[in-house]
Design a protein around this motif. Structure first.
Motif, short mmCIF file in Angstrom:
data_model
loop_
_atom_site.label_atom_id
_atom_site.label_comp_id
_atom_site.label_asym_id
_atom_site.label_seq_id
_atom_site.Cartn_x
_atom_site.Cartn_y
_atom_site.Cartn_z
N PHE A 266 0.83 -1.21 0.00
CA PHE A 266 0.00 0.00 0.00
C PHE A 266 0.86 1.27 0.00
CE2 PHE A 266 -3.43 -2.84 1.56
CZ PHE A 266 -4.40 -2.48 0.64
N GLU A 267 2.06 1.19 0.55
CA GLU A 267 2.96 2.34 0.54
C GLU A 267 3.35 2.71 -0.90
OE1 GLU A 267 4.77 4.43 3.30
OE2 GLU A 267 2.62 4.04 3.44
N LYS A 268 3.32 1.74 -1.79
CA LYS A 268 3.65 1.97 -3.19
C LYS A 268 2.44 2.42 -4.01
CE LYS A 268 7.28 -1.57 -3.11
NZ LYS A 268 7.70 -2.90 -3.65
N ASN A 269 1.25 2.37 -3.40
CA ASN A 269 0.03 2.68 -4.16
C ASN A 269 -0.96 3.44 -3.25
OD1 ASN A 269 -2.22 2.75 -5.85
ND2 ASN A 269 -1.91 0.66 -6.59
N GLU A 270 -0.72 4.72 -3.09
CA GLU A 270 -1.56 5.55 -2.23
C GLU A 270 -3.00 5.64 -2.74
OE1 GLU A 270 -2.61 8.33 0.90
OE2 GLU A 270 -1.23 6.65 0.61
N ALA A 271 -3.17 5.65 -4.05
CA ALA A 271 -4.51 5.73 -4.63
C ALA A 271 -5.34 4.52 -4.24
CB ALA A 271 -4.43 5.84 -6.15
N LEU A 272 -4.73 3.34 -4.26
CA LEU A 272 -5.43 2.12 -3.87
C LEU A 272 -5.78 2.16 -2.38
CD1 LEU A 272 -6.49 -0.72 -4.47
CD2 LEU A 272 -4.16 -1.59 -4.04
N ARG A 273 -4.86 2.65 -1.56
CA ARG A 273 -5.13 2.75 -0.12
C ARG A 273 -6.35 3.63 0.14
NH1 ARG A 273 -4.52 5.69 4.42
NH2 ARG A 273 -3.97 7.53 3.20
N CYS A 277 -10.13 2.87 1.84
CA CYS A 277 -10.68 3.71 2.92
C CYS A 277 -12.06 4.24 2.56
CB CYS A 277 -9.73 4.87 3.21
SG CYS A 277 -8.13 4.40 3.88
N ASN A 278 -12.24 4.69 1.35
CA ASN A 278 -13.53 5.24 0.92
C ASN A 278 -14.63 4.19 0.90
OD1 ASN A 278 -12.60 7.88 0.60
ND2 ASN A 278 -11.92 7.51 -1.51
N ARG A 279 -14.27 2.98 0.46
CA ARG A 279 -15.26 1.90 0.46
C ARG A 279 -15.67 1.55 1.88
NH1 ARG A 279 -12.21 -0.17 -4.17
NH2 ARG A 279 -10.84 -1.31 -2.76
N ALA A 280 -14.70 1.53 2.81
CA ALA A 280 -15.01 1.24 4.22
C ALA A 280 -15.90 2.33 4.82
CB ALA A 280 -13.71 1.12 5.01
N LEU A 281 -15.62 3.59 4.47
CA LEU A 281 -16.44 4.69 4.97
C LEU A 281 -17.88 4.55 4.49
CD1 LEU A 281 -16.88 7.45 6.31
CD2 LEU A 281 -16.05 8.51 4.19
N SER A 282 -18.07 4.24 3.22
CA SER A 282 -19.42 4.08 2.68
C SER A 282 -20.17 2.96 3.39
CB SER A 282 -19.35 3.78 1.18
OG SER A 282 -18.78 4.86 0.48
N ARG A 283 -19.49 1.86 3.63
CA ARG A 283 -20.13 0.73 4.31
C ARG A 283 -20.46 1.07 5.77
NH1 ARG A 283 -22.06 -4.06 2.22
NH2 ARG A 283 -20.22 -4.06 0.87
N SER A 284 -19.60 1.85 6.43
CA SER A 284 -19.80 2.16 7.84
C SER A 284 -21.06 2.99 8.09
CB SER A 284 -18.58 2.90 8.40
OG SER A 284 -18.47 4.21 7.85
N ARG A 285 -21.59 3.63 7.04
CA ARG A 285 -22.80 4.43 7.21
C ARG A 285 -24.02 3.57 7.56
NH1 ARG A 285 -21.43 9.50 5.63
NH2 ARG A 285 -19.72 9.69 4.12
N ARG A 286 -23.90 2.27 7.40
CA ARG A 286 -24.98 1.37 7.81
C ARG A 286 -24.99 1.14 9.32
NH1 ARG A 286 -24.74 -3.69 3.50
NH2 ARG A 286 -24.65 -2.46 1.58
N TYR A 287 -23.88 1.48 9.98
CA TYR A 287 -23.72 1.13 11.39
C TYR A 287 -23.56 2.39 12.24
CZ TYR A 287 -22.51 -3.10 8.82
OH TYR A 287 -22.52 -4.15 7.95
N THR A 288 -24.62 3.18 12.31
CA THR A 288 -24.56 4.44 13.05
C THR A 288 -25.24 4.30 14.40
OG1 THR A 288 -26.66 5.23 12.14
CG2 THR A 288 -24.65 5.70 10.87
N TYR A 289 -24.93 5.23 15.29
CA TYR A 289 -25.56 5.24 16.62
C TYR A 289 -27.06 5.53 16.52
CZ TYR A 289 -21.08 4.92 19.01
OH TYR A 289 -19.87 4.48 19.49
N ASP A 290 -27.45 6.33 15.56
CA ASP A 290 -28.88 6.64 15.40
C ASP A 290 -29.67 5.36 15.13
OD1 ASP A 290 -28.45 9.28 15.82
OD2 ASP A 290 -28.50 9.87 13.72
N ALA A 291 -29.14 4.51 14.24
CA ALA A 291 -29.83 3.27 13.90
C ALA A 291 -29.90 2.33 15.10
CB ALA A 291 -29.13 2.59 12.73
#
Length: 312
Positions: A266-273, A277-291
């Motif tokens: 991943f150190e050689k490919n920052e774009a992939l890293r 991260c962005n995919r994980a952020l999108s998925r995490s929106r399913r697991y909020t304190y409000d829900a």
């Protein structure tokens, strides 16, 4: 409790510990629990309370309060493994509802909960303006935050193998070897957690010993790091992770050697890293304190209605 208030525990922790020890040695802690239960009962009557919510509480007798007020709903958040505290395990069956972050194994549920457990799951705060989404330089060292105790044998072994490549934050219990007392950089309050995560490219999530006692679930760290949006998460390989995240959202590893190779890649490919991260952020929106909070409200409201008391 009645004898030791929460404020006193915070302001005078040493004296509070001595008092707790004396109560335990003399057996007076049972009397203290009775006094606390009576005090709460008076509050219930005077303020017309129909719902009590607490967290990991063994300082009063829920069954005494319910005997006096049969329609009241008494619930607690049970966010630990079953073998973490014997005193807690003796009292949980007396609660109407034990909200849990995981689904325990059938043996644990039948032995301790008697049908009172309700799976809620863990969550993360999705910030409107996430402090992690910034352009400041990030450390390429590993971040680990959490507890270090003798119960965490697998966690401790892995952290020692990683040596100076990992920065440790959190708490270390007094009976743990000196190595971790020297390595730990201190406790991070929840208000500063996302700022800490934002300083690192990579965060390490190591589970507890005892996952064989659950069927579905994971620690809160899994969701907090994913919600950061710009810190890639490495997790010890486990089928539990796949209940919440895909393999290209949270990266799993088997050992220190594989982890080192993944970081180098991943150190050689920052774009992939950042894509991970962005995919994980999108998925995490399913697991909020409000829900999660809404699930608790719905559950308590339904039980209250069956007992003929006003909805929450």
């Amino acid at each position: 409790s009645t004898v030791i208030s929460s404020k006193f525990k915070i302001k005078k922790p040493f004296i509070s510990k001595i008092i707790r020890g004396c109560l335990k040695v003399t057996g007076l802690y049972l009397f203290d629990k009775l006094l606390t239960s009576i005090f709460i009962s008076f509050l219930v009557k005077r303020k017309k309370i129909d719902f009590i919510f607490t967290e990991l509480n063994s300082t009063f007798y829920p069954n005494i309060i319910r005997r006096l007020f049969p329609n009241i709903v008494i619930a607690q958040w049970f966010g630990v493994f079953p073998d973490s505290n014997k005193a807690l395990m003796k009292s949980i069956r007396h609660y109407d509802i034990n909200f849990t972050p995981c689904i325990f194994a059938d043996e644990v549920r039948s032995t301790f909960f008697y049908g009172t457990d309700v799976y809620i799951g863990c969550a993360a705060e999705i910030l409107p303006t996430n402090p992690n989404l910034n352009l400041r330089p990030k450390s390429n060292r590993l971040l680990f935050y959490g507890g270090i105790t003798k119960r965490h044998t697998a966690r401790n072994d892995l952290l020692k193998k990683l040596g100076d490549s990992v920065d440790i934050f959190g708490y270390v219990e007094s009976d743990v070897e000196q190595y971790f007392h020297e390595k730990c950089r201190g406790f991070i309050p929840a208000s500063n957690l996302y700022n800490l995560i934002s300083e690192y490219k990579y965060a390490l999530n190591i589970g507890l010993d005892g996952f064989q006692k659950i069927k579905v679930g994971h620690n809160n760290r899994l969701f907090e790091i994913a919600a950061s949006g710009s810190t890639l998460q490495f997790v010890e390989r486990s089928d539990f992770v796949r209940d919440f995240f895909e393999d290209d959202e949270v990266i799993q590893f088997d050992d220190v050697e594989e982890l080192s190779k993944l970081i180098a890649s991943f150190e050689k490919n920052e774009a992939l890293r950042l894509q991970v991260c962005n995919r994980a952020l999108s998925r995490s929106r399913r697991y909020t304190y409000d829900a999660r909070a809404q699930k608790i409200i719905d559950c308590v409201t339904a039980l209250s209605a069956r007992r003929g008391v006003p909805a929450c």
